[in-house]
Design a protein around this motif. Structure first.
Motif, PDB file in Angstrom:
ATOM      1  N   TYR A 127      40.899  40.089  49.230  1.00 26.69           N
ATOM      2  CA  TYR A 127      40.720  40.406  48.022  1.00 26.69           C
ATOM      3  C   TYR A 127      40.761  41.738  47.663  1.00 26.69           C
ATOM      4  CZ  TYR A 127      38.343  42.005  44.137  1.00 26.69           C
ATOM      5  OH  TYR A 127      37.677  42.917  42.954  1.00 26.69           O
ATOM      6  N   LEU A 128      40.021  42.721  48.582  1.00 25.86           N
ATOM      7  CA  LEU A 128      39.947  44.218  48.517  1.00 25.86           C
ATOM      8  C   LEU A 128      41.568  44.787  48.609  1.00 25.86           C
ATOM      9  CD1 LEU A 128      36.509  44.686  50.308  1.00 25.86           C
ATOM     10  CD2 LEU A 128      37.113  45.202  47.684  1.00 25.86           C
ATOM     11  N   LYS A 129      42.019  44.134  49.591  1.00 28.47           N
ATOM     12  CA  LYS A 129      43.515  44.697  49.805  1.00 28.47           C
ATOM     13  C   LYS A 129      44.605  44.451  48.549  1.00 28.47           C
ATOM     14  CE  LYS A 129      45.337  44.271  53.758  1.00 28.47           C
ATOM     15  NZ  LYS A 129      46.293  43.898  54.923  1.00 28.47           N
ATOM     16  N   ASN A 130      44.182  43.269  47.992  1.00 28.92           N
ATOM     17  CA  ASN A 130      45.101  42.895  47.083  1.00 28.92           C
ATOM     18  C   ASN A 130      44.410  43.067  45.457  1.00 28.92           C
ATOM     19  OD1 ASN A 130      47.543  41.545  48.574  1.00 28.92           O
ATOM     20  ND2 ASN A 130      45.858  41.005  49.566  1.00 28.92           N
ATOM     21  N   ALA A 131      43.585  43.775  45.399  1.00 29.33           N
ATOM     22  CA  ALA A 131      42.935  44.068  44.011  1.00 29.33           C
ATOM     23  C   ALA A 131      43.591  44.308  43.010  1.00 29.33           C
ATOM     24  CB  ALA A 131      41.736  44.989  44.344  1.00 29.33           C
ATOM     25  N   ASP A 132      44.753  44.749  43.117  1.00 31.95           N
ATOM     26  CA  ASP A 132      45.799  45.063  42.080  1.00 31.95           C
ATOM     27  C   ASP A 132      46.263  43.600  41.599  1.00 31.95           C
ATOM     28  OD1 ASP A 132      47.035  44.954  44.596  1.00 31.95           O
ATOM     29  OD2 ASP A 132      48.711  46.072  43.798  1.00 31.95           O
ATOM     30  N   ARG A 133      46.434  42.856  42.414  1.00 32.37           N
ATOM     31  CA  ARG A 133      47.075  41.457  42.021  1.00 32.37           C
ATOM     32  C   ARG A 133      46.027  40.422  41.882  1.00 32.37           C
ATOM     33  NH1 ARG A 133      51.247  40.709  46.873  1.00 32.37           N
ATOM     34  NH2 ARG A 133      52.145  39.079  45.459  1.00 32.37           N
ATOM     35  N   LEU A 134      44.808  40.497  42.269  1.00 32.34           N
ATOM     36  CA  LEU A 134      43.664  39.471  42.102  1.00 32.34           C
ATOM     37  C   LEU A 134      42.570  39.893  41.386  1.00 32.34           C
ATOM     38  CD1 LEU A 134      43.809  38.409  45.660  1.00 32.34           C
ATOM     39  CD2 LEU A 134      45.037  37.340  43.918  1.00 32.34           C
ATOM     40  N   ARG A 135      41.843  38.951  40.524  1.00 29.96           N
ATOM     41  CA  ARG A 135      40.760  39.291  40.098  1.00 29.96           C
ATOM     42  C   ARG A 135      39.646  38.085  40.092  1.00 29.96           C
ATOM     43  NH1 ARG A 135      40.404  41.425  33.791  1.00 29.96           N
ATOM     44  NH2 ARG A 135      41.844  43.141  34.857  1.00 29.96           N
ATOM     45  N   PRO A 136      38.354  38.502  40.609  1.00 31.72           N
ATOM     46  CA  PRO A 136      37.433  37.396  41.031  1.00 31.72           C
ATOM     47  C   PRO A 136      36.517  36.912  39.829  1.00 31.72           C
ATOM     48  CG  PRO A 136      36.716  39.494  41.863  1.00 31.72           C
ATOM     49  CD  PRO A 136      38.013  39.850  41.112  1.00 31.72           C
ATOM     50  N   LEU A 137      36.146  35.705  39.887  1.00 28.75           N
ATOM     51  CA  LEU A 137      34.928  35.257  38.912  1.00 28.75           C
ATOM     52  C   LEU A 137      33.752  36.488  39.175  1.00 28.75           C
ATOM     53  CD1 LEU A 137      35.148  31.361  39.230  1.00 28.75           C
ATOM     54  CD2 LEU A 137      36.442  33.058  37.803  1.00 28.75           C
ATOM     55  N   PRO A 138      33.057  36.379  37.953  1.00 30.54           N
ATOM     56  CA  PRO A 138      32.142  37.414  38.132  1.00 30.54           C
ATOM     57  C   PRO A 138      30.660  37.107  38.790  1.00 30.54           C
ATOM     58  CG  PRO A 138      31.915  36.356  36.056  1.00 30.54           C
ATOM     59  CD  PRO A 138      33.208  36.002  36.604  1.00 30.54           C
ATOM     60  N   ASP A 139      30.740  35.704  39.019  1.00 33.05           N
ATOM     61  CA  ASP A 139      29.211  35.127  39.444  1.00 33.05           C
ATOM     62  C   ASP A 139      29.346  34.412  40.475  1.00 33.05           C
ATOM     63  OD1 ASP A 139      30.230  33.524  37.920  1.00 33.05           O
ATOM     64  OD2 ASP A 139      28.491  32.761  36.866  1.00 33.05           O
ATOM     65  N   PHE A 140      30.316  34.380  41.289  1.00 37.39           N
ATOM     66  CA  PHE A 140      30.458  33.467  42.598  1.00 37.39           C
ATOM     67  C   PHE A 140      30.802  34.094  43.786  1.00 37.39           C
ATOM     68  CE2 PHE A 140      31.411  30.473  39.120  1.00 37.39           C
ATOM     69  CZ  PHE A 140      30.768  29.242  39.682  1.00 37.39           C
ATOM     70  N   SER A 141      30.016  33.945  44.750  1.00 41.44           N
ATOM     71  CA  SER A 141      30.382  34.393  46.280  1.00 41.44           C
ATOM     72  C   SER A 141      29.848  33.433  47.357  1.00 41.44           C
ATOM     73  CB  SER A 141      29.626  35.679  46.219  1.00 41.44           C
ATOM     74  OG  SER A 141      28.279  35.655  46.252  1.00 41.44           O
ATOM     75  N   VAL A 142      30.378  33.780  48.486  1.00 40.14           N
ATOM     76  CA  VAL A 142      29.876  33.112  49.799  1.00 40.14           C
ATOM     77  C   VAL A 142      29.185  34.348  50.662  1.00 40.14           C
ATOM     78  CG1 VAL A 142      30.232  31.758  51.717  1.00 40.14           C
ATOM     79  CG2 VAL A 142      31.583  31.068  49.775  1.00 40.14           C
ATOM     80  N   ALA A 143      28.146  34.577  50.298  1.00 43.13           N
ATOM     81  CA  ALA A 143      27.571  35.991  50.956  1.00 43.13           C
ATOM     82  C   ALA A 143      26.295  35.758  51.595  1.00 43.13           C
ATOM     83  CB  ALA A 143      27.357  37.018  49.976  1.00 43.13           C
ATOM     84  N   ASP A 144      25.794  36.679  52.653  1.00 41.95           N
ATOM     85  CA  ASP A 144      24.644  36.284  53.339  1.00 41.95           C
ATOM     86  C   ASP A 144      23.847  37.844  53.845  1.00 41.95           C
ATOM     87  OD1 ASP A 144      23.163  35.820  56.064  1.00 41.95           O
ATOM     88  OD2 ASP A 144      23.853  33.772  55.323  1.00 41.95           O
ATOM     89  N   LEU A 145      22.604  37.467  53.761  1.00 43.42           N
ATOM     90  CA  LEU A 145      21.771  38.785  54.000  1.00 43.42           C
ATOM     91  C   LEU A 145      21.184  38.702  55.325  1.00 43.42           C
ATOM     92  CD1 LEU A 145      20.638  41.538  52.882  1.00 43.42           C
ATOM     93  CD2 LEU A 145      18.765  40.158  51.961  1.00 43.42           C
ATOM     94  N   GLY A 146      21.549  39.290  56.453  1.00 39.52           N
ATOM     95  CA  GLY A 146      20.949  38.950  57.476  1.00 39.52           C
ATOM     96  C   GLY A 146      21.981  38.104  58.463  1.00 39.52           C
ATOM     97  N   PRO A 147      21.366  37.228  59.388  1.00 37.59           N
ATOM     98  CA  PRO A 147      22.484  36.410  60.244  1.00 37.59           C
ATOM     99  C   PRO A 147      23.023  35.211  59.307  1.00 37.59           C
ATOM    100  CG  PRO A 147      20.182  35.669  60.425  1.00 37.59           C
ATOM    101  CD  PRO A 147      20.045  37.069  59.584  1.00 37.59           C
ATOM    102  N   VAL A 148      24.310  34.848  59.842  1.00 31.86           N
ATOM    103  CA  VAL A 148      25.068  34.052  59.189  1.00 31.86           C
ATOM    104  C   VAL A 148      25.303  32.705  59.957  1.00 31.86           C
ATOM    105  CG1 VAL A 148      27.426  35.062  59.949  1.00 31.86           C
ATOM    106  CG2 VAL A 148      26.972  33.659  57.612  1.00 31.86           C
ATOM    107  N   TYR A 149      25.099  32.967  61.297  1.00 33.61           N
ATOM    108  CA  TYR A 149      25.180  31.760  62.150  1.00 33.61           C
ATOM    109  C   TYR A 149      26.541  31.324  62.364  1.00 33.61           C
ATOM    110  CZ  TYR A 149      20.184  31.782  61.600  1.00 33.61           C
ATOM    111  OH  TYR A 149      18.979  32.555  61.452  1.00 33.61           O
ATOM    112  N   SER A 150      27.580  31.641  61.488  1.00 36.95           N
ATOM    113  CA  SER A 150      28.968  30.902  61.607  1.00 36.95           C
ATOM    114  C   SER A 150      30.010  31.888  61.659  1.00 36.95           C
ATOM    115  CB  SER A 150      29.013  29.950  60.575  1.00 36.95           C
ATOM    116  OG  SER A 150      29.149  30.667  59.243  1.00 36.95           O
TER     117      SER A 150
END
Length: 271
Positions: free
Chosen positions: A55-78
């Motif tokens: 997304y960051l590499k193609n930010a001129d061509r893409l736009r995200p939804l404002p309130d959705f993510s797959v994120a983690d604080l600390g260990p993600v395990y995967s």
């Protein structure tokens, strides 16, 4: 006409779509992150979970939804680097071909520690450690591989070993947190920048997420059975994730953009 939703079939995304049904114009297309990234740009899917680096590499061509993510604080395990040598001695690593974000995060973490490492794209698992110092695995394969190294199911997250079965397991999200004290955003829902998402589709996504998080035990049970891992570990795994792209997550995404030399546009759909 159908609206095509790009979905990675990973346990950590299941709370977002477990209760989302196809139909009424909505169709799923499953793929790994690198496939979904390409399909979105090429117009083969209309709205997709895409990796944050893409997304960051193609930010001129893409736009995200404002309130959705797959994120983690600390260990993600995967998102794990499995290795037999200590981190500081790594020289040659086999990389997953599934995720550009995890690969770029690994590059950044190793470069930050002053390590010069060669990389080779390879399909496989721990058998690759016979030829490489380390192997990067992500998603369900990383989680199943990690669980397979455990001799017992720990009672507490604080008892989970970092060197099970004599193999070092470096959790990249935890290394990011140790350095930044910020969440790491692995993926966002995005569309092409000139094609805003239908409000009804976004509404259905929000409803599905609410149901998924409100019934996390049911989601975890389904995913634990699918991957043949202990349900208790799957529940803890899913509890860890952040699915709303809140202020700390946006700060983490901005920090990642800066770390890899990309611009953070801070521009989202208003839906």
């Amino acid at each position: 006409m159908s609206y095509i939703l790009g979905v990675p079939r990973y346990a950590n995304t299941a709370p977002l779509y477990h209760f989302l049904e196809e139909g009424e114009g909505l169709v799923f297309r499953y793929g790994v992150p690198t496939e979904l990234n390409r399909w979105l740009l090429e117009g083969e899917v209309d709205l997709s979970l895409v990796s944050s680096y893409f997304y960051l590499k193609n930010a001129d061509r893409l736009r995200p939804l404002p309130d959705f993510s797959v994120a983690d604080l600390g260990p993600v395990y995967s998102v794990n680097l499995f290795h037999r040598k200590p981190w500081s001695e790594l020289r040659h690593i086999a990389l997953t071909t599934e995720s550009a974000t995890s690969v770029r995060l690994l590059h950044y973490l190793l470069e930050r520690d002053g390590l010069e490492v060669r990389y080779t794209h390879e399909q496989g698992g721990l058998e690759l450690l016979e030829r490489y110092d380390g192997v990067l695995l992500i998603g369900d394969r990383a989680l199943s591989t990690y669980v397979g190294l455990l001799s017992i199911v720990p009672e507490s997250v604080h008892q989970i070993p970092v060197q099970p079965g004599g193999v070092f397991v470096s959790d990249l999200s935890m290394r990011w947190f140790t350095h930044t004290r910020l969440p790491f955003v692995f993926a966002v829902w995005a569309t092409r920048s000139h094609e805003p998402p239908p409000a009804e589709v976004v509404r259905r996504l929000r409803v599905a997420r609410s149901l998924g998080l409100g019934n996390l035990a049911a989601v975890a049970g389904t995913e634990a059975q699918r991957l043949n891992v202990p349900e208790r570990l799957m529940q803890h795994y899913l509890w860890n994730f952040r699915y709303h792209l809140e202020a700390p997550d946006r700060l983490g995404l901005e920090a990642f953009a800066s770390a890899v030399g990309l611009r953070y546009p801070n521009c989202f759909w208003e839906v």
